[in-house]
Motif scaffolding. Structure first.
Motif, PDB file in Angstrom:
ATOM      1  N   VAL A   5     -17.538 -15.655  48.609  1.00  0.00           N
ATOM      2  CA  VAL A   5     -17.320 -15.012  47.302  1.00  0.00           C
ATOM      3  C   VAL A   5     -18.039 -13.685  47.279  1.00  0.00           C
ATOM      4  O   VAL A   5     -19.217 -13.741  47.526  1.00  0.00           O
ATOM      5  N   THR A  13     -21.728 -15.659  39.328  1.00  0.00           N
ATOM      6  CA  THR A  13     -20.584 -16.231  40.051  1.00  0.00           C
ATOM      7  C   THR A  13     -20.421 -17.572  39.412  1.00  0.00           C
ATOM      8  O   THR A  13     -21.247 -18.407  39.154  1.00  0.00           O
ATOM      9  N   SER A  21     -21.977 -16.669  48.986  1.00  0.00           N
ATOM     10  CA  SER A  21     -21.654 -15.404  47.898  1.00  0.00           C
ATOM     11  C   SER A  21     -22.709 -14.466  47.985  1.00  0.00           C
ATOM     12  O   SER A  21     -23.774 -14.591  48.024  1.00  0.00           O
TER      13      SER A  21
END
Length: 186
Positions: A5, A13, A21
């Motif tokens: 991500v 997030t 991420s």
């Protein structure tokens, strides 16, 4: 699973903690001036002022030796090949553009007190050259310039443009077979 991500810097997030991420930033210079104007939802009058400020900002980058850098053939080549329908002007940050709009606002307010925040613009010769560029542009309407200042300041305050604490999206890295990248804009 090969899922990662990417999320905007200085945002949270919504991805689970177990998902790899990383934050990303947006280089303002990667945005076409037309896309930037759309992003700010400018009226026709504000768009006209934005175009004037953008054009002066390009000259200011030259005055400051930011782009094109003196005696750098690669920069000269990039300048010749530049297509502003696809990308923005190299080296132009949202903070630099804000400095230029501040100069225009000072001009239409009939003030010569313009204090740029961009370090290279603080040099007296550079500052004077930029001021001459601003003074040479026929414009008025402090209200419209103030609205443009506010719109650009809103972009500055998001702190997602030209943020040194995160890298831009690594498109090549994201396009490996078997790799899924989610862009989290929440």
């Amino acid at each position: 699973e090969n899922v990662q991500v990417r999320y905007l810097v200085n945002r949270e997030t919504t991805a689970p903690a177990s998902t790899p991420s990383k934050p990303f930033q947006i280089r303002f210079s990667s945005l076409s001036p037309y896309a930037a104007a759309e992003l700010m939802e400018l009226s026709e009058a504000q768009d006209d002022r934005f175009t004037k400020a953008y054009d002066v900002a390009k000259g200011a980058l030259q005055d400051a030796g930011i782009f094109p850098r003196p005696n750098t053939p690669e920069d000269e080549r990039r300048l010749v090949e530049l297509n502003e329908f696809e990308t923005g002007y190299p080296g132009l940050t949202v903070n630099i553009l804000y400095d230029i709009v501040e100069a225009f606002y000072a001009k239409v307010q009939k003030s010569s007190k313009w204090e740029p925040s961009t370090p290279k613009f603080k040099d007296e010769k550079v500052r004077a050259a930029i001021w001459q560029r601003v003074v040479g542009v026929d414009t008025n309407n402090p209200t419209s310039w103030n609205i443009l200042r506010a719109r650009i300041n809103r972009l500055v305050r998001t702190d997602i443009f030209d943020n040194a604490t995160a890298s831009s999206l690594p498109f090549k890295e994201m396009l490996h077979p078997g790799q899924t990248t989610l862009i989290d804009l929440s």
